[in-house]
Design a protein around this motif. Structure first.
Motif, PDB file in Angstrom:
ATOM      1  N   SER A  11       0.588  -1.203   0.170  1.00 49.15           N
ATOM      2  CA  SER A  11       0.182   0.101  -0.376  1.00 49.15           C
ATOM      3  C   SER A  11       0.698   1.044   0.194  1.00 49.15           C
ATOM      4  O   SER A  11       0.109   2.154  -0.587  1.00 49.15           O
ATOM      5  N   THR A  12       1.991   1.444   0.216  1.00 49.41           N
ATOM      6  CA  THR A  12       3.362   1.984   0.653  1.00 49.41           C
ATOM      7  C   THR A  12       3.090   2.791  -0.851  1.00 49.41           C
ATOM      8  O   THR A  12       3.005   4.016  -1.503  1.00 49.41           O
ATOM      9  N   VAL A  13       3.085   1.928  -2.058  1.00 53.67           N
ATOM     10  CA  VAL A  13       3.786   1.923  -3.589  1.00 53.67           C
ATOM     11  C   VAL A  13       2.267   2.595  -4.000  1.00 53.67           C
ATOM     12  O   VAL A  13       2.224   3.832  -4.445  1.00 53.67           O
ATOM     13  N   THR A  14       1.529   1.908  -3.549  1.00 48.17           N
ATOM     14  CA  THR A  14      -0.573   2.490  -4.167  1.00 48.17           C
ATOM     15  C   THR A  14      -0.552   4.507  -3.512  1.00 48.17           C
ATOM     16  O   THR A  14      -0.566   4.761  -4.574  1.00 48.17           O
ATOM     17  N   VAL A  15      -0.115   4.520  -2.082  1.00 46.33           N
ATOM     18  CA  VAL A  15      -0.467   5.741  -1.517  1.00 46.33           C
ATOM     19  C   VAL A  15       0.904   6.466  -2.290  1.00 46.33           C
ATOM     20  O   VAL A  15       0.301   7.893  -2.737  1.00 46.33           O
ATOM     21  N   HIS A  16       1.903   6.667  -2.845  1.00 44.74           N
ATOM     22  CA  HIS A  16       2.734   7.748  -3.450  1.00 44.74           C
ATOM     23  C   HIS A  16       2.870   7.697  -5.109  1.00 44.74           C
ATOM     24  O   HIS A  16       2.428   9.217  -5.081  1.00 44.74           O
ATOM     25  N   VAL A  17       1.658   6.401  -5.683  1.00 50.42           N
ATOM     26  CA  VAL A  17       1.782   6.752  -7.050  1.00 50.42           C
ATOM     27  C   VAL A  17       0.165   7.669  -7.094  1.00 50.42           C
ATOM     28  O   VAL A  17       0.399   8.333  -7.766  1.00 50.42           O
ATOM     29  N   ARG A  18      -1.160   7.507  -5.742  1.00 50.23           N
ATOM     30  CA  ARG A  18      -2.175   8.285  -5.733  1.00 50.23           C
ATOM     31  C   ARG A  18      -1.172   9.757  -5.670  1.00 50.23           C
ATOM     32  O   ARG A  18      -2.066  10.186  -6.277  1.00 50.23           O
ATOM     33  N   ARG A  19      -0.053   9.674  -5.076  1.00 51.46           N
ATOM     34  CA  ARG A  19      -0.346  11.347  -4.341  1.00 51.46           C
ATOM     35  C   ARG A  19       0.932  12.214  -5.276  1.00 51.46           C
ATOM     36  O   ARG A  19       0.608  13.540  -5.841  1.00 51.46           O
ATOM     37  N   LEU A  20       1.964  11.060  -6.073  1.00 53.21           N
ATOM     38  CA  LEU A  20       2.519  12.072  -7.406  1.00 53.21           C
ATOM     39  C   LEU A  20       1.873  12.537  -8.784  1.00 53.21           C
ATOM     40  O   LEU A  20       1.798  13.359  -9.575  1.00 53.21           O
ATOM     41  N   ARG A  21      -0.225  10.976  -8.436  1.00 53.87           N
ATOM     42  CA  ARG A  21      -0.505  11.684  -9.552  1.00 53.87           C
ATOM     43  C   ARG A  21      -1.085  12.872  -9.480  1.00 53.87           C
ATOM     44  O   ARG A  21      -1.509  13.838 -10.513  1.00 53.87           O
ATOM     45  N   GLY A  22      -1.559  13.715  -8.235  1.00 54.59           N
ATOM     46  CA  GLY A  22      -2.396  14.700  -7.899  1.00 54.59           C
ATOM     47  C   GLY A  22      -1.392  16.067  -7.822  1.00 54.59           C
ATOM     48  O   GLY A  22      -1.914  16.617  -7.952  1.00 54.59           O
ATOM     49  N   LYS A  23      -0.032  15.015  -8.533  1.00 52.65           N
ATOM     50  CA  LYS A  23       0.623  16.521  -8.381  1.00 52.65           C
ATOM     51  C   LYS A  23       1.155  16.934  -9.955  1.00 52.65           C
ATOM     52  O   LYS A  23       1.323  18.235 -10.731  1.00 52.65           O
ATOM     53  N   VAL A  24       1.485  15.790 -10.443  1.00 50.92           N
ATOM     54  CA  VAL A  24       2.177  15.295 -11.769  1.00 50.92           C
ATOM     55  C   VAL A  24       0.861  15.324 -13.218  1.00 50.92           C
ATOM     56  O   VAL A  24       0.994  15.821 -14.579  1.00 50.92           O
ATOM     57  N   ASP A  82      -5.534  15.975 -14.532  1.00 49.69           N
ATOM     58  CA  ASP A  82      -6.609  15.780 -14.406  1.00 49.69           C
ATOM     59  C   ASP A  82      -6.303  14.040 -13.176  1.00 49.69           C
ATOM     60  O   ASP A  82      -6.277  13.093 -13.947  1.00 49.69           O
ATOM     61  N   PRO A  83      -6.028  14.284 -12.027  1.00 52.26           N
ATOM     62  CA  PRO A  83      -5.601  12.668 -11.040  1.00 52.26           C
ATOM     63  C   PRO A  83      -6.408  12.081 -11.173  1.00 52.26           C
ATOM     64  O   PRO A  83      -6.340  10.931 -11.475  1.00 52.26           O
ATOM     65  N   ALA A  84      -7.563  12.479 -11.432  1.00 50.69           N
ATOM     66  CA  ALA A  84      -9.356  11.369 -11.566  1.00 50.69           C
ATOM     67  C   ALA A  84      -9.212  10.479 -12.977  1.00 50.69           C
ATOM     68  O   ALA A  84      -9.422   9.366 -13.326  1.00 50.69           O
ATOM     69  N   ARG A  85      -8.372  11.222 -13.706  1.00 51.61           N
ATOM     70  CA  ARG A  85      -8.289  10.856 -15.406  1.00 51.61           C
ATOM     71  C   ARG A  85      -6.683  10.354 -15.408  1.00 51.61           C
ATOM     72  O   ARG A  85      -6.582  10.744 -16.753  1.00 51.61           O
ATOM     73  N   PRO A  86      -5.841   9.586 -15.011  1.00 55.71           N
ATOM     74  CA  PRO A  86      -4.270   9.891 -14.882  1.00 55.71           C
ATOM     75  C   PRO A  86      -4.012   9.360 -17.149  1.00 55.71           C
ATOM     76  O   PRO A  86      -4.839   8.811 -17.306  1.00 55.71           O
ATOM     77  N   ARG A  87      -3.390  10.702 -17.442  1.00 51.25           N
ATOM     78  CA  ARG A  87      -3.088  10.262 -18.445  1.00 51.25           C
ATOM     79  C   ARG A  87      -0.896   9.869 -18.777  1.00 51.25           C
ATOM     80  O   ARG A  87      -1.010   8.963 -19.785  1.00 51.25           O
ATOM     81  N   LEU A  88      -0.652  10.352 -17.547  1.00 52.54           N
ATOM     82  CA  LEU A  88       0.977   9.637 -17.717  1.00 52.54           C
ATOM     83  C   LEU A  88       1.183   9.073 -16.767  1.00 52.54           C
ATOM     84  O   LEU A  88       2.125   7.522 -17.332  1.00 52.54           O
ATOM     85  N   ILE A  89       0.723   8.915 -15.880  1.00 51.76           N
ATOM     86  CA  ILE A  89       1.071   7.056 -14.581  1.00 51.76           C
ATOM     87  C   ILE A  89       0.339   6.877 -14.662  1.00 51.76           C
ATOM     88  O   ILE A  89      -1.190   6.897 -14.429  1.00 51.76           O
ATOM     89  N   ARG A  90       0.559   5.206 -15.558  1.00 53.14           N
ATOM     90  CA  ARG A  90      -1.016   4.378 -15.264  1.00 53.14           C
ATOM     91  C   ARG A  90      -1.639   2.935 -15.327  1.00 53.14           C
ATOM     92  O   ARG A  90      -0.270   2.978 -14.439  1.00 53.14           O
ATOM     93  N   THR A  91      -2.706   3.269 -14.411  1.00 56.26           N
ATOM     94  CA  THR A  91      -2.405   1.586 -13.866  1.00 56.26           C
ATOM     95  C   THR A  91      -2.784   0.692 -15.096  1.00 56.26           C
ATOM     96  O   THR A  91      -3.296   0.895 -16.001  1.00 56.26           O
ATOM     97  N   VAL A  92      -1.718  -0.234 -15.331  1.00 58.77           N
ATOM     98  CA  VAL A  92      -2.046  -1.596 -16.002  1.00 58.77           C
ATOM     99  C   VAL A  92      -2.576  -2.498 -15.040  1.00 58.77           C
ATOM    100  O   VAL A  92      -1.488  -3.536 -13.965  1.00 58.77           O
TER     101      VAL A  92
END
Length: 255
Positions: free
Chosen positions: A214-227, A230-240
């Motif tokens: 969950s450490t990774v999941t939280v940091h990905v979510r936080r990073l999306r919020g900054k880069v 639209d963090p709700a529809r991420p175009r850069l850091i994609r979930t595979v």
């Protein structure tokens, strides 16, 4: 009283002279825990300040800015989450948070407010020292290198990172990233288009062979919020799905 920690039978090995490796502020209301942790950190070469509650921690940090804070989550009056927030108001400082085993929600909250790492009680003081070493090693700027080499600035899709300065920007505007967020972004930018499992990211970015994913999941979510725009529809850091995450250089809509 807080839960006990697991203390090894043998004492810590002799280390560098006290203060040689930086200043650490230990914040814990259990005097036994604070005393043992302080002893191990001092033997490892750190100067250590101690505080038993939130207000005292903020006073100590204002008087002598620490290089890192070891912060108990469960403090009387002002909890560790609030202490972490207030410390960060005065500038970035690495935080290793102490949490009770099994309190996953509290650990996630600690990561959400910007803690760089956490150790669950009961813990080995030696493990804590290793975590402190790891966080500080990543926090310190890399030695100057040839700008064309691996430590020179690089980027993609409007994002740029400078490992030597530990500076990241989006379209020229500086990003306020924690240590782990910076490391995660830098790693993804170095490997565009490749999907990584959370286990791989934990190993490559955190340097851990095991731990709470969950450490990774939280940091990905936080990073999306900054880069992300639209963090709700991420175009850069994609979930595979079924794999993990991938950095998409094009930043286009998914099919």
């Amino acid at each position: 009283m807080q839960q006990p920690y697991a203390s090894p039978q043998a004492g810590p090995e002799p280390g560098p002279p006290p203060g040689a490796r930086g200043r650490v502020l230990v914040v814990d209301d259990d005097p036994t825990v604070a005393e043992v942790v302080t002893g191990y950190l001092e033997r490892a070469g750190y100067t250590v300040d101690r505080a038993a509650d939130g207000p005292a921690a903020l006073e100590r940090a204002a008087a002598h800015r620490p290089d890192l804070v070891v912060l108990d989550l469960m403090l009387p009056g002002m909890d560790g989450l609030e202490v972490c927030r207030r410390l960060r108001e005065h500038g970035p400082v690495p935080v290793v948070m102490l949490t009770a085993r099994g309190d996953e929600e509290d650990r996630v909250l600690g990561l959400e407010v910007g803690a760089d790492d956490y150790v669950t009680k009961p813990f080995s003081p030696r493990e804590l020292v290793l975590r402190v070493d790891s966080v500080l090693r990543r926090a310190r700027p890399a030695a100057p290198q040839d700008p064309r080499g691996p430590y020179g600035p690089f980027g993609a899709a409007g994002l740029s990172v400078d490992p030597a300065a530990r500076r990241a920007t989006k379209n020229g505007a500086e990003l306020a990233l924690t240590l782990r967020e910076f490391d995660l972004l830098a790693f993804l930018l170095r490997h565009p288009g490749r999907a990584f499992a959370r286990e791989e990211l934990m190993r490559e970015v955190w340097g851990w062979d095991f731990g709470d994913l969950s450490t990774v999941t939280v940091h990905v979510r936080r990073l999306r919020g900054k880069v992300e725009d639209d963090p709700a529809r991420p175009r850069l850091i994609r979930t595979v799905w079924g794999v993990g995450y991938r950095f998409d250089v094009t930043g286009t809509e998914a099919d």
